[in-house]
Design an enzyme around this catalytic site. Structure first.
Site, PDB file in Angstrom:
ATOM      1  N   SER A  79       0.400  -1.544   4.401  1.00 47.75           N
ATOM      2  CA  SER A  79      -0.529  -2.538   4.963  1.00 47.75           C
ATOM      3  C   SER A  79      -1.992  -2.141   4.708  1.00 47.75           C
ATOM      4  O   SER A  79      -2.834  -3.001   4.439  1.00 47.75           O
ATOM      5  CB  SER A  79      -0.272  -2.751   6.458  1.00 47.75           C
ATOM      6  OG  SER A  79      -0.582  -1.604   7.196  1.00 47.75           O
ATOM      7  N   MET A 132       2.802  10.247   2.259  1.00 46.45           N
ATOM      8  CA  MET A 132       3.431  11.233   3.128  1.00 46.45           C
ATOM      9  C   MET A 132       3.812  12.522   2.400  1.00 46.45           C
ATOM     10  O   MET A 132       4.886  13.079   2.613  1.00 46.45           O
ATOM     11  CB  MET A 132       4.649  10.605   3.812  1.00 46.45           C
ATOM     12  CG  MET A 132       4.234   9.553   4.828  1.00 46.45           C
ATOM     13  SD  MET A 132       3.029  10.261   6.003  1.00 46.45           S
ATOM     14  CE  MET A 132       2.767   8.897   7.111  1.00 46.45           C
ATOM     15  N   ILE A 143      -1.005  17.054  -0.564  1.00 47.36           N
ATOM     16  CA  ILE A 143      -1.547  17.198  -1.926  1.00 47.36           C
ATOM     17  C   ILE A 143      -1.759  18.700  -2.194  1.00 47.36           C
ATOM     18  O   ILE A 143      -2.408  19.384  -1.402  1.00 47.36           O
ATOM     19  CB  ILE A 143      -2.910  16.468  -2.060  1.00 47.36           C
ATOM     20  CG1 ILE A 143      -2.813  15.021  -1.560  1.00 47.36           C
ATOM     21  CG2 ILE A 143      -3.455  16.539  -3.468  1.00 47.36           C
ATOM     22  CD1 ILE A 143      -2.284  14.007  -2.492  1.00 47.36           C
ATOM     23  N   HIS A 183      -5.931   8.752   9.148  1.00 43.32           N
ATOM     24  CA  HIS A 183      -4.912   9.332  10.038  1.00 43.32           C
ATOM     25  C   HIS A 183      -4.969   8.605  11.373  1.00 43.32           C
ATOM     26  O   HIS A 183      -6.050   8.405  11.933  1.00 43.32           O
ATOM     27  CB  HIS A 183      -5.173  10.827  10.211  1.00 43.32           C
ATOM     28  CG  HIS A 183      -4.103  11.490  11.017  1.00 43.32           C
ATOM     29  ND1 HIS A 183      -2.874  11.819  10.492  1.00 43.32           N
ATOM     30  CD2 HIS A 183      -4.054  11.837  12.319  1.00 43.32           C
ATOM     31  CE1 HIS A 183      -2.123  12.349  11.440  1.00 43.32           C
ATOM     32  NE2 HIS A 183      -2.813  12.375  12.570  1.00 43.32           N
TER      33      HIS A 183
HETATM   34  C1  GAR Z   1      -1.140   4.461   8.727  1.00 42.50           C
HETATM   35  O1  GAR Z   1      -1.103   4.299  10.119  1.00 42.50           O
HETATM   36  C2  GAR Z   1      -1.835   5.764   8.374  1.00 42.50           C
HETATM   37  O2  GAR Z   1      -2.858   6.101   9.255  1.00 42.50           O
HETATM   38  C3  GAR Z   1      -0.685   6.744   8.483  1.00 42.50           C
HETATM   39  O3  GAR Z   1       0.392   6.081   7.887  1.00 42.50           O
HETATM   40  C4  GAR Z   1       0.273   4.675   8.175  1.00 42.50           C
HETATM   41  C5  GAR Z   1       0.509   3.920   6.908  1.00 42.50           C
HETATM   42  O4  GAR Z   1       0.641   2.558   7.191  1.00 42.50           O
HETATM   43  N1  GAR Z   1      -0.992   7.978   7.829  1.00 42.50           N
HETATM   44  C6  GAR Z   1      -0.603   9.166   8.289  1.00 42.50           C
HETATM   45  O5  GAR Z   1       0.079   9.320   9.291  1.00 42.50           O
HETATM   46  C7  GAR Z   1      -1.101  10.338   7.474  1.00 42.50           C
HETATM   47  N2  GAR Z   1      -0.878  11.568   8.157  1.00 42.50           N
HETATM   48  P1  GAR Z   1       0.658   1.503   6.006  1.00 42.50           P
HETATM   49  O6  GAR Z   1       1.684   1.997   4.993  1.00 42.50           O
HETATM   50  O7  GAR Z   1       1.076   0.212   6.641  1.00 42.50           O
HETATM   51  O8  GAR Z   1      -0.723   1.449   5.414  1.00 42.50           O
END
Ligand code: GAR
Length: 207
Positions: free
Chosen positions: A28, A97, A100, A116
């Site tokens: 998203s 996820m 890097i 984050h």
């Molecule tokens: C988001 O909430 C982002 O902040 C989180 O993954 C989600 C991805 O949502 N990231 C982490 O937790 C990184 N440690 P999306 O795929 O709908 O953009």
């Protein structure tokens, strides 16, 4: 250190700065970045979505006509190859996820940014929204930071808080966090591309 990706170059080049987005999940945040670049509100050329697995983000990219790079194993070697080929001005992590590798971080610092879903340094790592909710905090939020060699430890560029109201369940909090991410990330990316900043230790300052 100055973050003048394009403001330095604007007098000599009319080309838009380039970004790539890395994702592993729903996508998203990628979608908002892509839509804002397509509409021109984000003045950047989103060259590719880079993923490490089949995921929702890929479907979104196909619908939006954005090139997809699916990393093959070993993914970190392939990532370095893809980045060296595309040469983006900014590498935008949006739910990627994987950690890097230090070698890539050092090569590109400070041109990799991450979002984050908590107020770092609280609740780093996976499932941050649930971690915060289960802990019972009254305030949580989002953090956008440069990526360094640690996990969610890089210099903080932007944070915004949300007060958790009585009666919210985990789903409500998740949707509030995502709403905040969608409204904030593209603006922060735009600022990084067009406004000068410097990094002094952990402090990111505009200049
Ligand atoms: C988001 O909430 C982002 O902040 C989180 O993954 C989600 C991805 O949502 N990231 C982490 O937790 C990184 N440690 P999306 O795929 O709908 O953009």
């Amino acid at each position: 250190m100055h973050g003048l990706f394009r403001s330095e170059l604007s007098s000599v080049s009319k080309e838009l700065p380039t970004i790539v987005v890395l994702a592993s999940g729903n996508g998203s945040n990628f979608q908002v970045l892509a839509e804002k670049s397509i509409s021109g509100e984000l003045r950047a050329n989103l060259k590719a979505l880079i993923v490490d697995r089949p995921c929702g983000a890929v479907e979104r990219a196909k619908k939006l006509g954005i090139e997809v790079e699916m990393l093959s194993k070993p993914w970190h070697e392939d990532l370095e190859r893809v980045l060296d080929t595309l040469k983006p001005d900014l590498i935008v992590l949006a739910g990627f996820m994987k950690i890097i590798p230090e070698r890539i971080v050092n090569k590109y610092f400070p041109r990799i940014v991450n979002i984050h879903p908590s107020l770092l340094p609280a609740f780093p790592g996976k499932d941050a929204i649930k971690q915060a909710f289960d802990y019972g905090v009254k305030v949580t939020g989002i953090t956008i930071h440069f990526v360094d060699a640690g996990v969610d430890t890089g210099p903080i560029i932007f944070q915004k808080a949300i007060e958790i109201e009585e009666g919210w369940d985990l789903e409500t909090l998740e949707s509030k966090i995502h709403e905040l991410e969608h409204e904030s990330y593209w603006k922060v990316v735009s600022n990084l591309l067009y406004k000068a900043y410097k990094i002094e230790g952990r402090k990111v300052r505009s200049c």
